[in-house]
Write an enzyme that holds these catalytic residues in place. Structure first.
Site, PDB file in Angstrom:
ATOM      1  N   LYS A 226      37.645   2.293 -21.096  1.00 31.70           N
ATOM      2  CA  LYS A 226      38.892   0.680 -20.226  1.00 31.70           C
ATOM      3  C   LYS A 226      37.376  -0.375 -20.385  1.00 31.70           C
ATOM      4  CE  LYS A 226      43.074   2.300 -20.223  1.00 31.70           C
ATOM      5  NZ  LYS A 226      43.451   2.210 -18.491  1.00 31.70           N
TER       6      LYS A 226
ATOM      7  N   GLU B 287      37.619  -1.001 -32.405  1.00 29.86           N
ATOM      8  CA  GLU B 287      38.468  -1.775 -31.772  1.00 29.86           C
ATOM      9  C   GLU B 287      38.556  -2.445 -30.885  1.00 29.86           C
ATOM     10  OE1 GLU B 287      41.834   0.241 -33.863  1.00 29.86           O
ATOM     11  OE2 GLU B 287      41.295   0.828 -35.629  1.00 29.86           O
TER      12      GLU B 287
ATOM     13  N   TYR C 277      47.138  -0.657 -36.360  1.00 28.76           N
ATOM     14  CA  TYR C 277      46.229   0.077 -36.476  1.00 28.76           C
ATOM     15  C   TYR C 277      46.250   1.674 -37.321  1.00 28.76           C
ATOM     16  CZ  TYR C 277      48.213   0.901 -31.684  1.00 28.76           C
ATOM     17  OH  TYR C 277      49.110   1.560 -31.051  1.00 28.76           O
TER      18      TYR C 277
ATOM     19  N   CYS D  26      46.217 -33.574  10.133  1.00 33.42           N
ATOM     20  CA  CYS D  26      46.196 -35.240  11.056  1.00 33.42           C
ATOM     21  C   CYS D  26      47.454 -35.205  11.906  1.00 33.42           C
ATOM     22  CB  CYS D  26      46.064 -36.564   9.845  1.00 33.42           C
ATOM     23  SG  CYS D  26      47.404 -36.744   8.839  1.00 33.42           S
TER      24      CYS D  26
ATOM     25  N   CYS E 188      50.678 -36.059   2.549  1.00 28.23           N
ATOM     26  CA  CYS E 188      49.980 -36.502   3.362  1.00 28.23           C
ATOM     27  C   CYS E 188      49.329 -37.971   3.156  1.00 28.23           C
ATOM     28  CB  CYS E 188      48.866 -36.185   3.980  1.00 28.23           C
ATOM     29  SG  CYS E 188      48.107 -37.046   5.409  1.00 28.23           S
TER      30      CYS E 188
ATOM     31  N   LYS F 261      41.463  -2.821 -27.599  1.00 32.48           N
ATOM     32  CA  LYS F 261      42.736  -2.227 -27.820  1.00 32.48           C
ATOM     33  C   LYS F 261      43.294  -3.197 -27.173  1.00 32.48           C
ATOM     34  CE  LYS F 261      43.832   1.944 -25.199  1.00 32.48           C
ATOM     35  NZ  LYS F 261      44.935   1.378 -23.994  1.00 32.48           N
TER      36      LYS F 261
HETATM   37  S1  IVH Z   1      44.892   4.258 -31.714  1.00 34.81           S
HETATM   38  C1  IVH Z   1      45.817   8.503 -32.120  1.00 34.81           C
HETATM   39  N1  IVH Z   1      44.041   1.919 -31.510  1.00 34.81           N
HETATM   40  O1  IVH Z   1      46.448   2.175 -26.459  1.00 34.81           O
HETATM   41  C2  IVH Z   1      45.783   7.355 -31.709  1.00 34.81           C
HETATM   42  N2  IVH Z   1      45.984   2.248 -29.880  1.00 34.81           N
HETATM   43  O2  IVH Z   1      46.063   4.765 -24.862  1.00 34.81           O
HETATM   44  C3  IVH Z   1      46.492   6.439 -31.064  1.00 34.81           C
HETATM   45  N3  IVH Z   1      46.493   0.872 -28.070  1.00 34.81           N
HETATM   46  O3  IVH Z   1      49.951   4.121 -27.510  1.00 34.81           O
HETATM   47  C4  IVH Z   1      46.502   4.886 -30.704  1.00 34.81           C
HETATM   48  N4  IVH Z   1      45.728  -0.557 -29.298  1.00 34.81           N
HETATM   49  O4  IVH Z   1      49.454   1.535 -27.474  1.00 34.81           O
HETATM   50  C5  IVH Z   1      44.890   2.906 -30.529  1.00 34.81           C
HETATM   51  N5  IVH Z   1      43.708  -0.027 -31.813  1.00 34.81           N
HETATM   52  C6  IVH Z   1      43.804   0.481 -31.271  1.00 34.81           C
HETATM   53  C7  IVH Z   1      45.134   0.136 -30.064  1.00 34.81           C
HETATM   54  C8  IVH Z   1      45.669   0.907 -29.761  1.00 34.81           C
HETATM   55  C9  IVH Z   1      46.224  -0.792 -28.023  1.00 34.81           C
HETATM   56  C10 IVH Z   1      47.000   1.790 -27.176  1.00 34.81           C
HETATM   57  C11 IVH Z   1      48.182   2.377 -28.199  1.00 34.81           C
HETATM   58  C12 IVH Z   1      48.319   3.615 -27.941  1.00 34.81           C
HETATM   59  C13 IVH Z   1      47.295   3.139 -26.352  1.00 34.81           C
HETATM   60  C14 IVH Z   1      46.514   4.241 -25.932  1.00 34.81           C
END
Ligand code: IVH
Length: 660
Positions: A306, A107, A219, A403, A418, A109
């Site tokens: 990341k 997914e 999610y 200038c 200018c 992030k």
């Molecule tokens: S799953 C137990 N899915 O990332 C799993 N988190 O670094 C819980 N986040 O606290 C998280 N997109 O704020 C999940 N597609 C996604 C996400 C996501 C953003 C954030 C969320 C989480 C943090 C973890």
């Protein structure tokens, strides 16, 4: 890292976390935080006996801010382990004591903040931030104003309790809008869309949240046992059916396949309407997720890959004042070089003094710099907490830095100009513009070369370009001018003597006339007609109002301009694109298209349309490509188009090209 450095670092990280979580005003980029955090983890791993109770590794998230009621989460809100390479993701899943069968869901992030929303018998009853994972803040009233979060979900009506988890975020466009609105009230901007989202949610007035155009991706669900959902994939379908948006995802069978997904994501990231900071890789099947289990803070069935950071902090070393071709003075941030997503950023334009003041920048500040996709790097905000008093105010010069003549307020009253027509900087900037892409497009004549030739007196005006061959002998042997480069340049100049009309118009630098308007003018006029056109005639063209119409007419009424145009016409030959044949369309005639990504219909359908209207379709992107039609999940061709600066269009824009 020694013990002393360790103590120092955890102290710094704790302060950074407080600024981030409690004040929504970070002073350290995520990237820097992650780097230091990893050093701390490494030290603690090697020296377990020296580990401190107040180390940031001992906590999941933040403290609860005062003013909000605390909410104890029924189930802890976990965070995710981070990976920075494909092999780290692979190692993570290899640690499982079984080989997953159900594949992985990858997914987006979303870079926002995590939210837990409770529905009872279909009714929205409470929403809370993650807080430290166990205890969050009650933000029910604020969340109730977010339109993408339903207040009643018929599909949940028969379920006594269900909690929906997801990410609240602010689209990039709303972020830009908010920051410019803030500036008009004299308020400090937010550093990035995530802080803006957090700041909008974690303040006490729901009316403010309602104005902030927040959005939500769901999610996960918890707190329920009687819904028969067996996988993350099915969960997406369930949530979407229930009226929630879920983040874009792709399913893969083998973990190695994320490599191509990562490439695609990096290429397409800049085009998304919101920020993502990675990909979340999850085991698809829920029974396999359960079998994997949890560590104290993180699941063993999901990891965050990341992406390279698009935001970093660096030092603002100085401001230089650049003189543009119209004389407008632009402040440019001179930065300590910092690599952002593969490009070293050393400078960033600040547009005008108002922007400098609005952002509250000072020389010597540590500043946040963002470079999203192919967008030019931007200094968003200073990290004020890091000031030590040595920072210097930024003061606009009163005189032209080149200038020396006294500057005047420009027409838009946001900057200075200018007004000396003889200002060398203006002339160099104009000549550089004249030879750039979209104008005469002369390879080998960049700003540096123009400046050099101008200083020698060989390039005093644009018409001199066509007499540079007179100086070829002198040029050979000058530093940076080998025989080959001089010959190439002279060839390029010769080629440029045949110029398309719209490029010719664009190159004149008429106020308010860019590539688009030039193209519109080309459709209606030839050069003689354009020179003679009255404002009334010009205003009949789509996209031209009275200001631009007058600007064009004024331009050609000016004796000096007329003289320059006449001189140019002696040097160059203007050509016009063939007028559209009965079945043709000027938008397509002679243009080369590349089609990439998934569109609403097969690519052949689009290819046929293009060809039937006189266009060409090619399989690969090059400098000669006019348009890249981009569908969903476009990959390397989109990246290539960006690299070469080729125009990309989506299906909607493509369709609008049929209207002449
Ligand atoms: S799953 C137990 N899915 O990332 C799993 N988190 O670094 C819980 N986040 O606290 C998280 N997109 O704020 C999940 N597609 C996604 C996400 C996501 C953003 C954030 C969320 C989480 C943090 C973890």
């Amino acid at each position: 890292m020694d013990f002393e450095k360790y103590l120092e670092t955890i102290d710094l990280l704790n302060k950074a976390a407080a600024a981030y979580y409690l004040d929504d005003a970070p002073f350290m980029s995520d990237e820097e935080y992650d780097r230091l955090y990893r050093e701390v983890v490494d030290f603690e791993w090697k020296n377990p006996d020296k580990k401190q109770k107040f180390s940031p590794t001992m906590r999941v998230g933040s403290k609860v801010r005062e003013g909000f009621t605390k909410v104890v989460h029924s189930e802890k809100m976990m965070s995710l382990d981070d990976a920075f390479s494909v092999s780290e993701v692979e190692e993570f899943f290899n640690r499982l004591d079984f080989v997953p069968n159900g594949g992985y869901v990858v997914e987006q992030k979303i870079d926002g903040l995590a939210l837990n929303i409770i529905y009872e018998s279909g009714k929205f009853v409470r929403a809370a931030t993650r807080g430290d994972g166990s205890v969050g803040e009650d933000v029910t009233e604020n969340v109730a104003t977010v339109k993408e979060i339903p207040l009643y979900v018929p599909e949940f009506a028969g379920i006594s309790l269900i909690e929906v988890r997801g990410e609240v975020y602010m689209p990039k466009s709303s972020f830009e809008e908010l920051n410019s609105a803030k500036s008009s009230y004299g308020e400090k901007p937010f550093a990035n869309p995530r802080n803006a989202a957090a700041g909008s949610l974690r303040q006490l007035d729901p009316k403010v949240t309602a104005d902030r155009k927040l959005k939500f991706f769901a999610y996960a669900i918890t707190g329920i046992s009687d819904v028969d959902i067996k996988s993350q994939e099915e969960l997406h379908a369930f949530l979407r059916n229930s009226g929630f948006k879920t983040p874009h995802f792709e399913k893969i069978g083998k973990i190695e396949e994320i490599e191509t997904l990562i490439e695609k994501t990096i290429a397409g990231r800049g085009d998304l309407p919101f920020d993502i900071d990675g990909l979340v890789v999850k085991l698809n099947r829920f029974d396999e997720q359960r079998a994997a289990g949890f560590l104290t803070k993180t699941p063993k069935w999901a990891i965050a890959y990341k992406l390279p950071a698009i935001e970093k902090t660096t030092k603002l070393l100085d401001i230089t004042w650049q003189v543009g071709r119209t004389g407008i003075i632009t402040p440019v941030a001179e930065l300590e070089p910092v690599e952002i997503a593969g490009v070293v950023v050393k400078r960033a334009t600040l547009h005008n003094i108002e922007e400098v003041e609005r952002k509250g920048l000072k020389i010597g500040d540590t500043v946040f710099v963002r470079r999203a996709g192919d967008v030019i790097p931007e200094v968003t905000a200073p990290a004020e907490q890091l000031r030590d008093g040595s920072e210097k105010e930024i003061i606009h010069p009163e005189n032209c830095p080149v200038c020396g003549s006294k500057l005047a307020k420009d027409e838009n009253k946001v900057g200075y100009k200018c007004q000396n027509i003889g200002c060398q900087a203006k002339i160099v900037a104009y000549i550089s513009y004249f030879v750039s892409k979209g104008c005469f497009n002369i390879d080998g004549l960049g700003e540096k070369q123009v400046e050099f030739l101008h200083e020698r007196g060989w390039l005093k005006s644009v018409t001199d370009i066509f007499h540079l061959s007179d100086y070829a002998l002198f040029l050979f042997g000058e530093k940076g001018w080998g025989e080959k480069s001089v010959r190439n340049l002279l060839d390029a100049i010769d080629k440029a003597r045949k110029v398309r009309f719209r490029n010719f118009i664009n190159s004149l630098g008429i106020d308010g006339v860019g590539e688009f308007i030039a193209g519109e003018l080309e459709k209606k006029f030839n050069v003689g007609e354009l020179i003679a056109a009255t404002p009334a005639v010009l205003m009949q063209i789509d996209g031209i109002g009275d200001i631009v119409a007058n600007s064009i007419a004024d331009f050609f009424a000016d004796e000096q301009n007329r003289e320059t145009v006449e001189k140019l016409l002696k040097e160059v030959e203007i050509f016009y694109p063939e007028k559209a044949s009965s079945s043709g369309n000027a938008n397509f005639e002679g243009r080369t298209f590349v089609i990439t990504g998934t569109l609403s219909q097969p690519r052949e359908v689009f290819a046929e349309k293009i060809k039937s209207l006189g266009g060409k379709v090619s399989g690969s992107v090059s400098k000669k490509t006019d348009f890249v039609l981009v569908g969903a999940e476009a990959g390397s061709k989109l990246a290539k188009a960006k690299e070469l600066g080729v125009k990309t269009i989506d299906e909607e824009e493509f369709n609008s090209m049929f209207e002449l």
